[in-house]
Design a protein around this motif. Structure first.
Motif, PDB file in Angstrom:
ATOM      1  N   ALA A  18       0.645  -1.100  -0.111  1.00 40.20           N
ATOM      2  CA  ALA A  18       0.175   0.098  -0.247  1.00 40.20           C
ATOM      3  C   ALA A  18       1.144   1.632  -0.301  1.00 40.20           C
ATOM      4  O   ALA A  18       0.344   2.057  -1.080  1.00 40.20           O
ATOM      5  CB  ALA A  18      -0.741  -0.078   1.217  1.00 40.20           C
ATOM      6  N   HIS A  19       2.327   1.168   0.905  1.00 40.07           N
ATOM      7  CA  HIS A  19       2.700   2.212   0.408  1.00 40.07           C
ATOM      8  C   HIS A  19       3.413   2.766  -0.133  1.00 40.07           C
ATOM      9  O   HIS A  19       3.901   3.533  -1.265  1.00 40.07           O
ATOM     10  CB  HIS A  19       3.878   2.037   1.641  1.00 40.07           C
ATOM     11  CG  HIS A  19       4.461   3.616   1.976  1.00 40.07           C
ATOM     12  ND1 HIS A  19       4.363   4.237   2.816  1.00 40.07           N
ATOM     13  CD2 HIS A  19       6.245   3.443   1.592  1.00 40.07           C
ATOM     14  CE1 HIS A  19       5.859   5.266   2.617  1.00 40.07           C
ATOM     15  NE2 HIS A  19       6.511   4.415   1.565  1.00 40.07           N
ATOM     16  N   ALA A  20       4.067   1.557  -0.888  1.00 40.77           N
ATOM     17  CA  ALA A  20       4.199   1.768  -2.191  1.00 40.77           C
ATOM     18  C   ALA A  20       4.138   2.208  -3.478  1.00 40.77           C
ATOM     19  O   ALA A  20       3.985   3.557  -4.166  1.00 40.77           O
ATOM     20  CB  ALA A  20       5.374   0.800  -3.085  1.00 40.77           C
ATOM     21  N   ARG A  21       2.192   1.874  -3.526  1.00 37.84           N
ATOM     22  CA  ARG A  21       1.737   1.955  -4.678  1.00 37.84           C
ATOM     23  C   ARG A  21       1.240   3.495  -3.562  1.00 37.84           C
ATOM     24  O   ARG A  21       1.209   4.413  -5.363  1.00 37.84           O
ATOM     25  CB  ARG A  21       0.415   0.976  -4.351  1.00 37.84           C
ATOM     26  CG  ARG A  21      -0.077   0.122  -4.486  1.00 37.84           C
ATOM     27  CD  ARG A  21       0.605   0.018  -6.977  1.00 37.84           C
ATOM     28  NE  ARG A  21       2.587  -0.501  -6.610  1.00 37.84           N
ATOM     29  CZ  ARG A  21       3.254   0.164  -6.737  1.00 37.84           C
ATOM     30  NH1 ARG A  21       3.012   0.918  -7.470  1.00 37.84           N
ATOM     31  NH2 ARG A  21       4.685   0.207  -6.356  1.00 37.84           N
ATOM     32  N   ALA A  22       0.922   4.027  -3.337  1.00 37.23           N
ATOM     33  CA  ALA A  22       0.720   5.837  -2.643  1.00 37.23           C
ATOM     34  C   ALA A  22       1.959   6.003  -2.940  1.00 37.23           C
ATOM     35  O   ALA A  22       1.832   7.004  -3.520  1.00 37.23           O
ATOM     36  CB  ALA A  22       0.512   5.470  -1.313  1.00 37.23           C
ATOM     37  N   ALA A  23       2.586   6.085  -3.168  1.00 31.35           N
ATOM     38  CA  ALA A  23       4.061   6.502  -3.261  1.00 31.35           C
ATOM     39  C   ALA A  23       4.696   6.585  -4.718  1.00 31.35           C
ATOM     40  O   ALA A  23       5.650   7.132  -5.348  1.00 31.35           O
ATOM     41  CB  ALA A  23       5.948   6.156  -2.441  1.00 31.35           C
ATOM     42  N   GLY A  24       4.367   5.907  -5.151  1.00 33.33           N
ATOM     43  CA  GLY A  24       4.499   5.452  -6.901  1.00 33.33           C
ATOM     44  C   GLY A  24       5.586   4.653  -6.877  1.00 33.33           C
ATOM     45  O   GLY A  24       6.068   5.209  -8.356  1.00 33.33           O
ATOM     46  N   VAL A 117      12.153  -5.797   0.735  1.00 34.52           N
ATOM     47  CA  VAL A 117      11.572  -5.413   0.193  1.00 34.52           C
ATOM     48  C   VAL A 117      12.853  -5.083  -0.978  1.00 34.52           C
ATOM     49  O   VAL A 117      13.703  -4.705  -0.907  1.00 34.52           O
ATOM     50  CB  VAL A 117      11.382  -3.857   0.593  1.00 34.52           C
ATOM     51  CG1 VAL A 117      10.099  -3.156  -0.856  1.00 34.52           C
ATOM     52  CG2 VAL A 117      10.308  -4.289   1.604  1.00 34.52           C
ATOM     53  N   SER A 118      12.025  -5.264  -2.283  1.00 36.27           N
ATOM     54  CA  SER A 118      13.129  -5.375  -3.202  1.00 36.27           C
ATOM     55  C   SER A 118      12.395  -4.557  -4.774  1.00 36.27           C
ATOM     56  O   SER A 118      11.147  -5.189  -4.688  1.00 36.27           O
ATOM     57  CB  SER A 118      13.642  -6.403  -3.155  1.00 36.27           C
ATOM     58  OG  SER A 118      14.030  -6.417  -4.698  1.00 36.27           O
ATOM     59  N   GLY A 119      13.486  -3.211  -5.659  1.00 40.60           N
ATOM     60  CA  GLY A 119      12.206  -3.500  -6.351  1.00 40.60           C
ATOM     61  C   GLY A 119      12.405  -1.745  -6.830  1.00 40.60           C
ATOM     62  O   GLY A 119      12.455  -1.931  -7.566  1.00 40.60           O
ATOM     63  N   GLU A 120      12.723  -1.405  -5.521  1.00 43.14           N
ATOM     64  CA  GLU A 120      12.789  -0.067  -5.743  1.00 43.14           C
ATOM     65  C   GLU A 120      14.151   0.642  -5.443  1.00 43.14           C
ATOM     66  O   GLU A 120      15.562  -0.048  -5.788  1.00 43.14           O
ATOM     67  CB  GLU A 120      11.981   0.853  -5.082  1.00 43.14           C
ATOM     68  CG  GLU A 120      10.749   2.107  -5.483  1.00 43.14           C
ATOM     69  CD  GLU A 120      11.187   3.632  -6.402  1.00 43.14           C
ATOM     70  OE1 GLU A 120      12.140   3.751  -6.133  1.00 43.14           O
ATOM     71  OE2 GLU A 120      10.344   3.735  -6.869  1.00 43.14           O
ATOM     72  N   THR A 121      14.496   2.107  -4.770  1.00 43.74           N
ATOM     73  CA  THR A 121      15.648   2.197  -4.568  1.00 43.74           C
ATOM     74  C   THR A 121      16.612   2.190  -3.587  1.00 43.74           C
ATOM     75  O   THR A 121      15.180   0.988  -2.760  1.00 43.74           O
ATOM     76  CB  THR A 121      16.472   3.389  -4.472  1.00 43.74           C
ATOM     77  OG1 THR A 121      14.958   4.534  -3.386  1.00 43.74           O
ATOM     78  CG2 THR A 121      15.699   4.305  -5.847  1.00 43.74           C
ATOM     79  N   SER A 122      16.623   1.805  -2.722  1.00 44.18           N
ATOM     80  CA  SER A 122      17.275   0.401  -1.085  1.00 44.18           C
ATOM     81  C   SER A 122      16.699   1.433   0.138  1.00 44.18           C
ATOM     82  O   SER A 122      15.748   1.436   0.425  1.00 44.18           O
ATOM     83  CB  SER A 122      18.729   0.550  -0.891  1.00 44.18           C
ATOM     84  OG  SER A 122      18.851  -0.667  -1.744  1.00 44.18           O
ATOM     85  N   ASP A 123      16.941   2.610  -0.128  1.00 48.36           N
ATOM     86  CA  ASP A 123      15.629   3.586   0.768  1.00 48.36           C
ATOM     87  C   ASP A 123      14.269   3.797   0.765  1.00 48.36           C
ATOM     88  O   ASP A 123      13.655   3.507   1.491  1.00 48.36           O
ATOM     89  CB  ASP A 123      16.771   5.112   0.203  1.00 48.36           C
ATOM     90  CG  ASP A 123      17.359   5.082   0.957  1.00 48.36           C
ATOM     91  OD1 ASP A 123      18.362   4.700   1.817  1.00 48.36           O
ATOM     92  OD2 ASP A 123      18.328   6.185   0.050  1.00 48.36           O
ATOM     93  N   ASN A 124      13.736   3.272  -0.390  1.00 45.98           N
ATOM     94  CA  ASN A 124      12.388   3.049  -1.055  1.00 45.98           C
ATOM     95  C   ASN A 124      12.173   2.121  -0.378  1.00 45.98           C
ATOM     96  O   ASN A 124      11.551   2.058   0.320  1.00 45.98           O
ATOM     97  CB  ASN A 124      12.221   4.050  -2.071  1.00 45.98           C
ATOM     98  CG  ASN A 124      12.022   5.070  -2.367  1.00 45.98           C
ATOM     99  OD1 ASN A 124      12.042   6.433  -1.328  1.00 45.98           O
ATOM    100  ND2 ASN A 124      12.201   5.135  -4.133  1.00 45.98           N
ATOM    101  N   ASP A 125      12.901   0.911  -1.079  1.00 44.03           N
ATOM    102  CA  ASP A 125      12.209   0.351  -0.514  1.00 44.03           C
ATOM    103  C   ASP A 125      12.455  -0.549   0.900  1.00 44.03           C
ATOM    104  O   ASP A 125      11.660  -0.727   2.117  1.00 44.03           O
ATOM    105  CB  ASP A 125      13.324  -1.636  -0.658  1.00 44.03           C
ATOM    106  CG  ASP A 125      13.985  -1.277  -2.071  1.00 44.03           C
ATOM    107  OD1 ASP A 125      12.637  -1.233  -2.727  1.00 44.03           O
ATOM    108  OD2 ASP A 125      14.610  -2.209  -2.904  1.00 44.03           O
TER     109      ASP A 125
END
Length: 143
Positions: A18-24, A117-125
Protein backbone atom coordinates in the motif's frame (compact mmCIF):
# COMPACT_ATOMS: atom_id res chain seq x y z
CA UNK A 1 8.54 -15.67 23.88
CA UNK A 2 6.61 -13.92 21.12
CA UNK A 3 5.99 -15.24 17.65
CA UNK A 4 5.22 -13.56 14.38
CA UNK A 5 1.86 -14.82 13.14
CA UNK A 6 0.84 -15.44 9.56
CA UNK A 7 -1.86 -12.81 9.94
CA UNK A 8 0.67 -10.20 11.09
CA UNK A 9 3.07 -11.17 8.31
CA UNK A 10 0.32 -10.66 5.74
CA UNK A 11 -0.44 -7.24 7.23
CA UNK A 12 3.24 -6.34 6.84
CA UNK A 13 3.13 -7.33 3.17
CA UNK A 14 -0.13 -5.48 2.55
CA UNK A 15 1.14 -2.37 4.34
CA UNK A 16 4.37 -2.32 2.37
CA UNK A 17 2.50 -2.73 -0.92
CA UNK A 18 0.00 0.00 0.00
CA UNK A 19 2.85 2.38 0.83
CA UNK A 20 4.59 1.62 -2.46
CA UNK A 21 1.43 2.24 -4.47
CA UNK A 22 0.63 5.49 -2.63
CA UNK A 23 4.21 6.72 -3.18
CA UNK A 24 4.22 5.77 -6.88
CA UNK A 25 7.08 3.30 -6.55
CA UNK A 26 8.04 0.84 -9.25
CA UNK A 27 6.63 -2.69 -8.70
CA UNK A 28 8.11 -4.30 -5.61
CA UNK A 29 8.39 -7.67 -3.92
CA UNK A 30 7.90 -8.09 -0.17
CA UNK A 31 8.99 -11.09 1.89
CA UNK A 32 8.41 -11.65 5.61
CA UNK A 33 10.52 -14.20 7.50
CA UNK A 34 9.97 -15.55 11.00
CA UNK A 35 12.69 -15.42 13.67
CA UNK A 36 14.22 -18.63 12.33
CA UNK A 37 14.52 -17.22 8.81
CA UNK A 38 11.60 -19.18 7.35
CA UNK A 39 9.20 -17.50 4.89
CA UNK A 40 5.76 -16.59 6.24
CA UNK A 41 4.35 -14.28 3.57
CA UNK A 42 5.41 -13.04 0.15
CA UNK A 43 4.00 -10.96 -2.68
CA UNK A 44 5.54 -9.82 -5.96
CA UNK A 45 3.62 -7.12 -7.77
CA UNK A 46 2.80 -7.41 -11.44
CA UNK A 47 5.76 -6.05 -13.35
CA UNK A 48 8.36 -6.79 -10.66
CA UNK A 49 11.13 -8.95 -12.03
CA UNK A 50 11.30 -12.58 -10.82
CA UNK A 51 14.69 -12.06 -9.19
CA UNK A 52 13.15 -9.67 -6.68
CA UNK A 53 12.26 -12.62 -4.40
CA UNK A 54 15.92 -13.55 -4.00
CA UNK A 55 16.94 -9.96 -3.28
CA UNK A 56 14.12 -9.39 -0.78
CA UNK A 57 15.07 -12.71 0.83
CA UNK A 58 18.75 -11.72 1.04
CA UNK A 59 17.89 -8.45 2.75
CA UNK A 60 15.54 -10.04 5.32
CA UNK A 61 17.64 -13.19 5.79
CA UNK A 62 20.82 -11.20 6.42
CA UNK A 63 18.99 -9.08 8.99
CA UNK A 64 17.71 -12.15 10.88
CA UNK A 65 20.95 -14.13 10.70
CA UNK A 66 23.21 -11.25 11.78
CA UNK A 67 20.73 -9.55 14.12
CA UNK A 68 20.73 -6.14 12.49
CA UNK A 69 18.92 -4.38 9.67
CA UNK A 70 20.40 -4.38 6.21
CA UNK A 71 21.20 -0.64 6.37
CA UNK A 72 23.62 -1.42 9.21
CA UNK A 73 24.94 -4.37 7.22
CA UNK A 74 25.73 -2.01 4.35
CA UNK A 75 27.74 0.21 6.71
CA UNK A 76 29.53 -2.88 8.00
CA UNK A 77 30.25 -4.03 4.44
CA UNK A 78 31.83 -0.65 3.72
CA UNK A 79 33.94 -0.81 6.89
CA UNK A 80 34.65 -4.56 7.00
CA UNK A 81 34.27 -5.94 3.51
CA UNK A 82 36.08 -9.18 4.31
CA UNK A 83 33.76 -9.96 7.23
CA UNK A 84 30.60 -9.38 5.19
CA UNK A 85 31.99 -11.43 2.30
CA UNK A 86 32.80 -14.27 4.70
CA UNK A 87 29.36 -14.01 6.36
CA UNK A 88 27.73 -14.11 2.93
CA UNK A 89 29.63 -17.30 2.16
CA UNK A 90 28.69 -18.82 5.51
CA UNK A 91 25.04 -17.97 4.82
CA UNK A 92 25.09 -19.65 1.42
CA UNK A 93 25.19 -16.39 -0.51
CA UNK A 94 21.86 -15.26 0.96
CA UNK A 95 22.98 -11.86 2.24
CA UNK A 96 22.17 -8.59 0.48
CA UNK A 97 23.71 -5.76 2.54
CA UNK A 98 21.75 -2.76 1.29
CA UNK A 99 18.73 -1.01 2.86
CA UNK A 100 15.38 -2.74 2.56
CA UNK A 101 15.80 -5.48 5.18
CA UNK A 102 14.24 -4.55 8.51
CA UNK A 103 14.04 -6.52 11.74
CA UNK A 104 10.57 -6.93 13.24
CA UNK A 105 10.38 -6.76 17.03
CA UNK A 106 7.70 -7.55 19.58
CA UNK A 107 6.69 -4.90 22.11
CA UNK A 108 9.36 -6.20 24.51
CA UNK A 109 12.09 -5.79 21.88
CA UNK A 110 12.45 -9.48 21.02
CA UNK A 111 13.24 -10.13 17.35
CA UNK A 112 10.29 -12.03 15.91
CA UNK A 113 11.10 -11.78 12.21
CA UNK A 114 12.23 -9.56 9.37
CA UNK A 115 10.83 -8.04 6.22
CA UNK A 116 12.75 -7.60 2.99
CA UNK A 117 11.63 -5.39 0.11
CA UNK A 118 13.11 -5.14 -3.38
CA UNK A 119 12.16 -3.33 -6.58
CA UNK A 120 12.77 0.36 -5.93
CA UNK A 121 15.78 2.29 -4.69
CA UNK A 122 17.16 0.80 -1.49
CA UNK A 123 15.94 3.78 0.56
CA UNK A 124 12.44 3.42 -0.89
CA UNK A 125 12.52 -0.34 -0.29
CA UNK A 126 13.33 0.39 3.35
CA UNK A 127 10.53 2.98 3.57
CA UNK A 128 8.05 0.37 2.31
CA UNK A 129 9.36 -2.18 4.82
CA UNK A 130 8.96 0.31 7.67
CA UNK A 131 5.44 1.17 6.52
CA UNK A 132 4.57 -2.52 6.40
CA UNK A 133 5.75 -3.04 9.96
CA UNK A 134 3.78 -0.02 11.12
CA UNK A 135 0.64 -1.29 9.37
CA UNK A 136 0.96 -4.53 11.35
CA UNK A 137 1.55 -2.68 14.63
CA UNK A 138 5.08 -4.05 14.95
CA UNK A 139 8.28 -2.32 16.00
CA UNK A 140 10.68 -2.00 13.08
CA UNK A 141 14.45 -1.90 13.39
CA UNK A 142 16.26 -0.91 10.18
CA UNK A 143 19.63 -1.09 11.92
Amino acid sequence: MSALTLEAARRVVDGALAHARAAGFKPIAVLVLDAGGHPLAFAREDGASPGRWAIAHGKAHGAIMLGTGSRALMARAEAQAYFVAAANGALGGALVPVPGGVLLRAADGEVIGAVGVSGETSDNDEAAALAGAAAAGLRADPG
